[in-house]
Design an enzyme around this catalytic site. Structure first.
Site, PDB file in Angstrom:
ATOM      1  N   ASN A  10      34.922  46.239  45.528  1.00 38.96           N
ATOM      2  CA  ASN A  10      34.723  44.965  44.828  1.00 38.96           C
ATOM      3  C   ASN A  10      36.097  44.444  44.405  1.00 38.96           C
ATOM      4  OD1 ASN A  10      34.025  42.849  43.165  1.00 38.96           O
ATOM      5  ND2 ASN A  10      33.154  44.124  41.541  1.00 38.96           N
ATOM      6  N   LYS A  12      36.808  41.655  43.095  1.00 39.33           N
ATOM      7  CA  LYS A  12      36.741  40.780  41.906  1.00 39.33           C
ATOM      8  C   LYS A  12      37.563  39.505  42.132  1.00 39.33           C
ATOM      9  CE  LYS A  12      35.983  44.833  39.108  1.00 39.33           C
ATOM     10  NZ  LYS A  12      35.949  45.420  37.780  1.00 39.33           N
ATOM     11  N   HIS A 104      26.462  42.377  38.265  1.00 38.79           N
ATOM     12  CA  HIS A 104      27.629  43.130  37.797  1.00 38.79           C
ATOM     13  C   HIS A 104      27.776  42.901  36.291  1.00 38.79           C
ATOM     14  CE1 HIS A 104      31.720  44.534  37.272  1.00 38.79           C
ATOM     15  NE2 HIS A 104      31.612  45.141  38.450  1.00 38.79           N
ATOM     16  N   GLU A 106      30.232  42.364  34.522  1.00 37.07           N
ATOM     17  CA  GLU A 106      31.124  41.252  34.162  1.00 37.07           C
ATOM     18  C   GLU A 106      30.383  39.921  34.242  1.00 37.07           C
ATOM     19  OE1 GLU A 106      34.272  42.338  36.866  1.00 37.07           O
ATOM     20  OE2 GLU A 106      34.634  44.128  35.668  1.00 37.07           O
ATOM     21  N   GLU A 176      26.666  51.646  37.080  1.00 35.76           N
ATOM     22  CA  GLU A 176      28.044  51.493  36.610  1.00 35.76           C
ATOM     23  C   GLU A 176      28.080  51.478  35.078  1.00 35.76           C
ATOM     24  OE1 GLU A 176      30.640  49.479  39.747  1.00 35.76           O
ATOM     25  OE2 GLU A 176      29.634  47.871  38.674  1.00 35.76           O
ATOM     26  N   GLY A 182      36.935  49.961  34.980  1.00 38.37           N
ATOM     27  CA  GLY A 182      38.311  49.494  34.761  1.00 38.37           C
ATOM     28  C   GLY A 182      39.030  50.185  33.618  1.00 38.37           C
ATOM     29  N   SER A 222      35.686  53.430  37.621  1.00 43.32           N
ATOM     30  CA  SER A 222      36.954  54.162  37.746  1.00 43.32           C
ATOM     31  C   SER A 222      36.930  55.246  38.827  1.00 43.32           C
ATOM     32  CB  SER A 222      37.373  54.745  36.399  1.00 43.32           C
ATOM     33  OG  SER A 222      37.616  53.694  35.471  1.00 43.32           O
TER      34      SER A 222
END
Ligand code: PEP
Length: 264
Positions: A10, A12, A104, A106, A176, A182, A222
């Site tokens: 991904n 992003k 996701h 985010e 996730e 991250g 990660s």
């Protein structure tokens, strides 16, 4: 039941078109040395502006049938219309996508996406002949409050609501944990496997045992070359959704290589 692993990158909101193409070429030149049965399914999710750029080079690599699949990072559930800034499933397909990432964390956090929207997107993607990669995950607060399983189960029930067992079987879920995305903190592999088994049991409850056996459930958060072997050695982890480590060909290719040591 053996499920073909997926390693998905991904990207992003990173990389200009020329940079995306260069990175894609770096992954392509690595996978071309492997044959399809050995190789996991490799999926790359660039920004919308780079979809055509990478799709235009994905199938001409002379690698004897290996293919890198392309994913969009989001879509709208309507086919067309007055939805400024959105793209439809048909548009993603037209740009060369076979997969679309939805839900996701985010998107949920910064763009207020709800479970209901994610369910509509999943249905639209499947109706359009593409495969949704449905993300779920708990916050650190939810984990510390002992709410992980309840929260994830409710995200999965909502995302899969009203979808046929056959379509659920084709779909992909990415577990996730938000606190691992991250941050460099990877979820303990045994714990990730436990949550993924729980997700599989929810899939069985809503779509039956065939769907639960077939659906591929990835871990994300990660993931690095040094973590993937232990993750892939778990009974229920079918691959990885990789953010940061997918932005360099060396680290992403090493993740693919280390996956092949364990699991294909
Ligand atoms: C992600 O954004 O899906 C992700 C897993 O990111 P990272 O690998 O950087 O944690």
């Amino acid at each position: 039941m053996s499920r073909k692993p997926i390693i998905a990158g991904n990207w992003k909101m990173n990389l200009l078109r020329s940079e995306a193409k260069e990175l894609f070429e770096g992954i392509k030149s690595f996978v071309k040395d492997y044959t399809a049965p050995q190789l996991p399914t490799v999926v790359i999710a660039p920004t919308f502006t780079s979809l055509c750029e990478v799709s235009s080079v994905k199938c001409d690599c002379g690698c004897g049938g290996n293919k890198i699949y392309v994913a969009a990072q989001n879509c709208h559930w309507e086919n067309s219309g007055a939805y400024t800034g959105e793209i439809s499933v048909a548009m993603a397909k037209d740009a060369g996508c076979d997969y679309i990432i939805i839900g996701h964390s985010e998107r949920r956090q910064y763009f207020s996406e709800t479970d209901e929207m994610i369910n509509k997107k999943a249905k639209a993607i499947l109706a359009g002949g593409l495969i949704p990669i449905i993300c779920c995950g708990e916050t650190l607060g939810q984990r510390e409050a002992g709410m992980t399983d309840e929260h994830i189960a409710s995200q999965i029930r909502a995302a899969l609501s009203g979808i046929s067992s056959e379509d659920v079987a084709k779909s992909v879920i990415a577990y996730e944990p938000i606190w691992a995305i991250g941050t460099g903190k990877t979820c303990d592999s045994a714990e990730a496997n436990r949550v993924i088994k729980m997700i599989r049991s929810v899939v069985e409850e809503v779509a039956g045992s065939n769907a639960a056996d077939s659906i591929r459930i990835l871990y994300g958060g990660s993931v690095k070359p040094s973590t993937i072997e232990e993750q892939m050695a778990q009974s229920d982890i079918d691959g990885a959704l990789v953010g940061g480590a997918s932005l360099k060909a060396d680290s992403f290719n090493e993740i693919i290589a280390n996956t092949m040591k364990v699991a294909v």
